[in-house]
Design a protein around this motif. Structure first.
Motif, mmCIF file in Angstrom:
data_model
loop_
_atom_site.group_PDB
_atom_site.id
_atom_site.type_symbol
_atom_site.label_atom_id
_atom_site.label_comp_id
_atom_site.label_asym_id
_atom_site.label_seq_id
_atom_site.Cartn_x
_atom_site.Cartn_y
_atom_site.Cartn_z
ATOM 1 N N PHE A 266 33.024 19.512 23.572
ATOM 2 C CA PHE A 266 33.597 20.272 22.457
ATOM 3 C C PHE A 266 34.780 21.106 22.941
ATOM 4 C CE2 PHE A 266 29.787 19.256 20.189
ATOM 5 C CZ PHE A 266 30.074 19.437 18.842
ATOM 6 N N LYS A 267 35.831 21.143 22.125
ATOM 7 C CA LYS A 267 36.935 22.058 22.358
ATOM 8 C C LYS A 267 36.812 23.208 21.363
ATOM 9 C CE LYS A 267 40.238 18.698 24.193
ATOM 10 N NZ LYS A 267 41.591 18.095 24.030
ATOM 11 N N ILE A 268 36.839 24.427 21.903
ATOM 12 C CA ILE A 268 36.677 25.618 21.073
ATOM 13 C C ILE A 268 37.986 26.408 21.114
ATOM 14 C CG2 ILE A 268 35.368 27.773 20.796
ATOM 15 C CD1 ILE A 268 33.070 26.281 22.287
ATOM 16 N N PRO A 269 38.565 26.706 19.960
ATOM 17 C CA PRO A 269 38.056 26.553 18.596
ATOM 18 C C PRO A 269 38.542 25.299 17.871
ATOM 19 C CG PRO A 269 39.961 27.967 18.563
ATOM 20 C CD PRO A 269 39.772 27.553 19.996
ATOM 21 N N GLU A 270 39.206 24.370 18.580
ATOM 22 C CA GLU A 270 39.797 23.215 17.905
ATOM 23 C C GLU A 270 38.739 22.376 17.181
ATOM 24 O OE1 GLU A 270 42.501 24.477 21.190
ATOM 25 O OE2 GLU A 270 40.342 24.087 20.985
ATOM 26 N N ASN A 271 37.609 22.106 17.850
ATOM 27 C CA ASN A 271 36.549 21.310 17.233
ATOM 28 C C ASN A 271 35.578 22.155 16.423
ATOM 29 O OD1 ASN A 271 36.443 19.401 20.273
ATOM 30 N ND2 ASN A 271 37.556 18.904 18.403
ATOM 31 N N ILE A 272 35.340 23.370 16.882
ATOM 32 C CA ILE A 272 34.419 24.255 16.170
ATOM 33 C C ILE A 272 34.724 25.707 16.547
ATOM 34 C CG2 ILE A 272 32.583 24.239 17.932
ATOM 35 C CD1 ILE A 272 30.593 23.967 15.511
ATOM 36 N N ALA A 273 34.784 26.568 15.545
ATOM 37 C CA ALA A 273 35.017 27.995 15.780
ATOM 38 C C ALA A 273 33.682 28.679 16.054
ATOM 39 C CB ALA A 273 35.695 28.625 14.568
ATOM 40 N N ILE A 274 33.713 29.710 16.903
ATOM 41 C CA ILE A 274 32.478 30.417 17.257
ATOM 42 C C ILE A 274 32.710 31.924 17.191
ATOM 43 C CG2 ILE A 274 30.865 30.928 19.139
ATOM 44 C CD1 ILE A 274 30.893 28.059 19.910
ATOM 45 N N VAL A 275 31.732 32.623 16.592
ATOM 46 C CA VAL A 275 31.768 34.079 16.477
ATOM 47 C C VAL A 275 30.461 34.641 17.028
ATOM 48 C CG1 VAL A 275 31.995 36.060 14.923
ATOM 49 C CG2 VAL A 275 33.201 33.921 14.410
ATOM 50 N N GLY A 276 30.545 35.741 17.763
ATOM 51 C CA GLY A 276 29.354 36.413 18.279
ATOM 52 C C GLY A 276 29.159 37.765 17.622
ATOM 53 N N TYR A 277 28.329 38.586 18.259
ATOM 54 C CA TYR A 277 28.064 39.933 17.737
ATOM 55 C C TYR A 277 27.671 40.834 18.898
ATOM 56 C CZ TYR A 277 26.989 43.105 13.847
ATOM 57 O OH TYR A 277 27.019 44.129 12.925
ATOM 58 N N ASP A 278 28.324 41.960 19.043
ATOM 59 C CA ASP A 278 28.045 43.015 20.031
ATOM 60 C C ASP A 278 29.325 43.510 20.690
ATOM 61 O OD1 ASP A 278 25.293 43.163 19.696
ATOM 62 O OD2 ASP A 278 24.878 41.709 21.296
ATOM 63 N N ASN A 279 30.270 42.579 20.978
ATOM 64 C CA ASN A 279 31.492 42.921 21.715
ATOM 65 C C ASN A 279 31.155 43.461 23.098
ATOM 66 O OD1 ASN A 279 34.313 43.102 22.029
ATOM 67 N ND2 ASN A 279 34.291 45.278 21.517
ATOM 68 N N ASN A 280 30.266 42.750 23.799
ATOM 69 C CA ASN A 280 29.943 43.165 25.158
ATOM 70 C C ASN A 280 30.878 42.488 26.156
ATOM 71 O OD1 ASN A 280 28.868 40.550 25.852
ATOM 72 N ND2 ASN A 280 26.976 41.106 24.792
ATOM 73 N N VAL A 281 30.632 42.715 27.434
ATOM 74 C CA VAL A 281 31.552 42.249 28.471
ATOM 75 C C VAL A 281 31.702 40.731 28.474
ATOM 76 C CG1 VAL A 281 29.729 42.168 30.228
ATOM 77 C CG2 VAL A 281 32.117 42.482 30.924
ATOM 78 N N LEU A 282 30.661 39.996 28.091
ATOM 79 C CA LEU A 282 30.742 38.537 28.081
ATOM 80 C C LEU A 282 31.810 38.036 27.117
ATOM 81 C CD1 LEU A 282 26.985 37.432 28.117
ATOM 82 C CD2 LEU A 282 28.595 37.460 30.020
#
Length: 338
Positions: A266-282
């Motif tokens: 998978f190419k991100i975000p070209e193939n699929i967009a991804i969103v997280g939650y927390d805004n931590n160091v990762l």
């Protein structure tokens, strides 16, 4: 190791007298005796048993950070889980600045254990993480010392809580992805309770406003075991190929899944967009950098501890459920759909 009893024998006084000198109760001891005892304390390099001293006091100056119901995460991954690690690090520093000491404890199943913990350590207060309405209400009513819950949805104004606008965070992600043209989306978390479910509800509401109904089929439950979850993500790849965006309830799960998907082509975000939650160091270390929601964990800890200290000092809180704002942080893991 030199004991109070040893000092008493050297000075020819009682252990009570030595204890009074050590703890500054000089009104009960003559100046001559104080000088004699202090000389022996210096000569022997006596170090008082601080733990015993604190436990014997009415206010032990000990605050417990208690994590409930997630023993594997807390015991095995407290140093690796960015959210929990940040909570522990921030809390220890803040508690120390207030002149208190911190202990960290995990309760796996029986929340009534918290009562035993409070009595055993003569706790001054508790910050409680991971409780929900199904298990907490009856137990929390029996706690006789000040406590503040973190990120709890207990539906009871009597329980002091500090949390974030989780519904608003999910709503902001939904708005962001819809504006980018993402209609085939999924939300992924390891439960359907508390903060995760509020984030899901906000996400759903954002799409409902645009005439798109997200059903429970759009909410995928992740395995809690790391090895099982990796296998699960790989098994979900056919479904992900039908999606244009994934919203994870935490940065940890988002980054973990990004790496697995990238390994499978998978190419991100070209193939699929991804969103997280927390805004931590990762979220800033991964490539592409992760679009996420900042809930300012350090400030949340500060607010919880500040309120707990006020309660320890006898102050009554005017607001029991204290919600902090969140902020959508747009980075490189989301692009308009093609």
């Amino acid at each position: 190791m030199i004991r109070i009893k040893d000092i008493a024998e050297m000075a020819g006084v009682s252990t009570t007298t030595v204890s009074n000198v050590i703890h500054g109760h000089h009104d009960k001891v003559s100046k001559k005796t104080i000088r004699i005892v202090q000389d022996f304390l210096r000569e022997t390099n006596y170090v008082p048993n601080l733990a015993a001293h604190l436990l014997a006091k009415k206010d032990s100056k000990i605050i417990a950070i208690v994590v409930y119901g997630n023993a594997q995460r807390a015991n095995r991954h407290a140093g690796l889980d960015p959210f929990l690690s940040e909570v522990i690090q921030s809390a220890e520093s803040m508690i120390r600045n207030y002149g208190y000491y911190m202990i960290f404890h995990v309760i796996e199943k029986d929340l009534t254990e918290i009562t035993t913990l409070a009595m055993t350590w003569n706790l001054s207060g508790i910050i409680l993480i991971g409780v929900g309405p199904l298990t907490a209400n009856q137990v929390l009513r029996n706690i006789q010392i000040p406590f503040v819950t973190l990120d709890a949805y207990l539906n009871d104004p009597a329980f002091p809580n500090v949390g974030s606008d989780d519904f608003g965070g999910g709503y902001a992600v939904g708005q962001h992805l819809f504006k980018l043209g993402h209609h085939q989306v999924r939300f992924l978390s390891d439960n359907k309770l508390g903060v995760d479910y509020e984030r899901w509800n906000g996400f759903v509401f954002a799409y409902q406003e645009q005439g798109i109904d997200l059903s429970e089929n759009h909410h995928l439950l992740l395995k809690k075991q790391i090895d099982e979850r990796e296998e699960q993500i790989i098994g979900l790849i056919p479904e992900f190929r039908r999606c244009s965006a994934l919203f994870f309830a935490s940065d940890f799960y988002a980054v973990e899944s990004m790496l697995i998907l990238q390994d499978t082509g998978f190419k991100i975000p070209e193939n699929i967009a991804i969103v997280g939650y927390d805004n931590n160091v990762l979220s800033e270390l991964v490539r592409p950098k992760l679009t996420t929601v900042s809930q300012n964990t350090q400030h949340k800890c500060f607010c919880a501890i500040e309120r707990l200290i006020r309660m320890i000092h006898g102050e009554k809180l005017s607001t029991h459920d204290y919600k902090l704002p969140v902020e959508l942080i747009v980075r490189d893991s989301t692009l308009p759909t093609r």
